[in-house]
Design a protein around this motif. Sequence first.
Motif, PDB file in Angstrom:
ATOM      1  N   ILE A  18       0.819  -1.218   0.000  1.00 30.00           N
ATOM      2  CA  ILE A  18       0.000   0.000   0.000  1.00 30.00           C
ATOM      3  C   ILE A  18       0.852   1.268   0.000  1.00 30.00           C
ATOM      4  CG2 ILE A  18      -0.292   0.030   2.508  1.00 30.00           C
ATOM      5  CD1 ILE A  18      -2.962   0.980  -0.108  1.00 30.00           C
ATOM      6  N   ASP A  19       1.937   1.297   0.766  1.00 25.69           N
ATOM      7  CA  ASP A  19       2.791   2.486   0.776  1.00 25.69           C
ATOM      8  C   ASP A  19       3.507   2.663  -0.557  1.00 25.69           C
ATOM      9  OD1 ASP A  19       2.056   3.147   3.339  1.00 25.69           O
ATOM     10  OD2 ASP A  19       3.773   2.160   4.288  1.00 25.69           O
ATOM     11  N   ALA A  21       2.273   1.716  -3.473  1.00 30.78           N
ATOM     12  CA  ALA A  21       1.249   2.209  -4.401  1.00 30.78           C
ATOM     13  C   ALA A  21       1.064   3.706  -4.263  1.00 30.78           C
ATOM     14  CB  ALA A  21      -0.069   1.476  -4.156  1.00 30.78           C
ATOM     15  N   LYS A  22       1.019   4.188  -3.034  1.00 27.34           N
ATOM     16  CA  LYS A  22       0.819   5.620  -2.816  1.00 27.34           C
ATOM     17  C   LYS A  22       2.010   6.434  -3.300  1.00 27.34           C
ATOM     18  CE  LYS A  22      -0.362   5.110   1.582  1.00 27.34           C
ATOM     19  NZ  LYS A  22      -0.820   5.461   2.960  1.00 27.34           N
ATOM     20  N   LEU A  23       3.214   5.930  -3.071  1.00 32.09           N
ATOM     21  CA  LEU A  23       4.408   6.650  -3.518  1.00 32.09           C
ATOM     22  C   LEU A  23       4.475   6.713  -5.040  1.00 32.09           C
ATOM     23  CD1 LEU A  23       7.128   5.246  -1.065  1.00 32.09           C
ATOM     24  CD2 LEU A  23       6.350   7.624  -1.223  1.00 32.09           C
ATOM     25  N   LYS A  25       1.965   6.447  -7.168  1.00 27.54           N
ATOM     26  CA  LYS A  25       0.892   7.326  -7.634  1.00 27.54           C
ATOM     27  C   LYS A  25       1.284   8.786  -7.478  1.00 27.54           C
ATOM     28  CE  LYS A  25      -3.949   8.569  -6.961  1.00 27.54           C
ATOM     29  NZ  LYS A  25      -5.161   8.425  -6.118  1.00 27.54           N
ATOM     30  N   ALA A  26       1.938   9.118  -6.348  1.00 32.38           N
ATOM     31  CA  ALA A  26       2.361  10.499  -6.101  1.00 32.38           C
ATOM     32  C   ALA A  26       3.383  10.987  -7.127  1.00 32.38           C
ATOM     33  CB  ALA A  26       2.938  10.616  -4.699  1.00 32.38           C
ATOM     34  N   TYR A  33      -4.864  -1.800  -8.454  1.00 39.34           N
ATOM     35  CA  TYR A  33      -4.834  -3.101  -7.785  1.00 39.34           C
ATOM     36  C   TYR A  33      -5.727  -4.082  -8.537  1.00 39.34           C
ATOM     37  CZ  TYR A  33      -2.284  -2.016  -3.469  1.00 39.34           C
ATOM     38  OH  TYR A  33      -1.300  -1.712  -2.551  1.00 39.34           O
ATOM     39  N   SER A  51     -10.475   4.765   0.203  1.00 40.19           N
ATOM     40  CA  SER A  51      -9.991   5.830   1.083  1.00 40.19           C
ATOM     41  C   SER A  51      -8.661   6.406   0.611  1.00 40.19           C
ATOM     42  CB  SER A  51      -9.856   5.316   2.522  1.00 40.19           C
ATOM     43  OG  SER A  51      -8.835   4.332   2.613  1.00 40.19           O
ATOM     44  N   GLU A  52      -7.854   5.581  -0.060  1.00 46.04           N
ATOM     45  CA  GLU A  52      -6.557   6.035  -0.565  1.00 46.04           C
ATOM     46  C   GLU A  52      -6.638   6.543  -2.002  1.00 46.04           C
ATOM     47  OE1 GLU A  52      -4.096   6.471   1.244  1.00 46.04           O
ATOM     48  OE2 GLU A  52      -4.457   5.213   3.014  1.00 46.04           O
ATOM     49  N   LEU A  54      -7.217   4.819  -4.752  1.00 48.85           N
ATOM     50  CA  LEU A  54      -6.515   3.909  -5.659  1.00 48.85           C
ATOM     51  C   LEU A  54      -7.509   3.122  -6.505  1.00 48.85           C
ATOM     52  CD1 LEU A  54      -3.873   2.586  -3.105  1.00 48.85           C
ATOM     53  CD2 LEU A  54      -3.380   4.006  -5.107  1.00 48.85           C
ATOM     54  N   THR A 365       9.772   1.285  -4.635  1.00 49.99           N
ATOM     55  CA  THR A 365       9.335   2.302  -5.586  1.00 49.99           C
ATOM     56  C   THR A 365      10.433   2.623  -6.596  1.00 49.99           C
ATOM     57  OG1 THR A 365       7.788   3.280  -4.000  1.00 49.99           O
ATOM     58  CG2 THR A 365       8.513   4.682  -5.821  1.00 49.99           C
TER      59      THR A 365
END
Length: 370
Positions: A18-19, A21-23, A25-26, A33, A51-52, A54, A365
Amino acid sequence: MRLAILITNPNHHLELTIDVAKLIKAKGHQVTYISLCELRRMASPEDVFKSEGLDYIKFGSLPQNLKPSSGKQTLGKSDSKLRALVRLAFWLLKLKPFIKKSLLGFDKVLLMNDAAFPGDKICTWLKANSIPFYLLQEGIRFPLPNETETKYGANGAEKVMAWGERSAKHFRTIVSPGTEVVVTGSPRFNKFLEDVRSYPVKDANKKVLGVFTNPIDDQGFCSHEAKLELFERFVQRAAPQLKGMNIQLGIKCHPREDVQEYLTIANKYLPTIELPKSTVEAILAVDVGVIMASTVGLELLGAKRKIAQLEIPNYGYVFDYHESADVLKIPVEGDFDLSVLFGAQAEISYFYEHIAIGNAAQRITSVLTE
């Protein structure tokens, strides 16, 4: 870049990715997913995805009488011809069309298993369609009795991302030509260590020994009945020692197991409690852990809990836990002294040979976006 992250477990697979994916995406990349959690009779973590912010695609739920991905004896053992035929039919009729529709057009795929069904089939399809895939280590690695000809990590990934140097050494001996092994650490263990540091200190006056079971029957080591017999042999021999030291016995089961089976057995010999369902909370509720064959042994050692490991008949002590000075071997037959596990905390150097220090999500990442 368009990245697909394929998961089959809504818990540890999400914690691992999850972390990342967020990095990613940023950084302006597209991340989606692809959830096959329903194959394991578990719900996709849609609330987290939403909530994220994604994107996600999930496979539909299975009929109640079908579970092609794991352990039901109605299909025979893991290597049975019936199970193989059911899986092949399911792949061709249901899963392959879903994978084709979901993954075509992606530049890269990140997954956690390239050997067990359906990961083996998916990797074959990805290679046939020239879509590069990357493998992120999901657990400790040791030979399984029901392991297929394709070993975990050897199915042609662009890169295998290992938790630590010990795992990397193992992967380098088995990967396909052209696969690079890199040490990234584990985002799940990064968070685990943060959680351990943030929790209140356990009451030192109330000693607890926790047994952390896992489905070694599904892994092919033994039958379901033999697994429970192994547990009962341990409790029967441990009970006089635990009573003498005034130590509480607790049980934490794998999600696919029935804790009541274990509690019924253990309570024949001494009062036993169920530990919290959260692995972190369960580990922090005990002073010492007893394991069979799972990653929770590393988590216990990372939380500075000493461990005992049960010998599995005909297979011995799986993985390399026995190389740590903080591990007590529990033989199938014979005596053992649990008192040596209580007192000083576990020494953590063995843990860090398996889990690299540093920000694992950043490293992963970098691998995926380079």
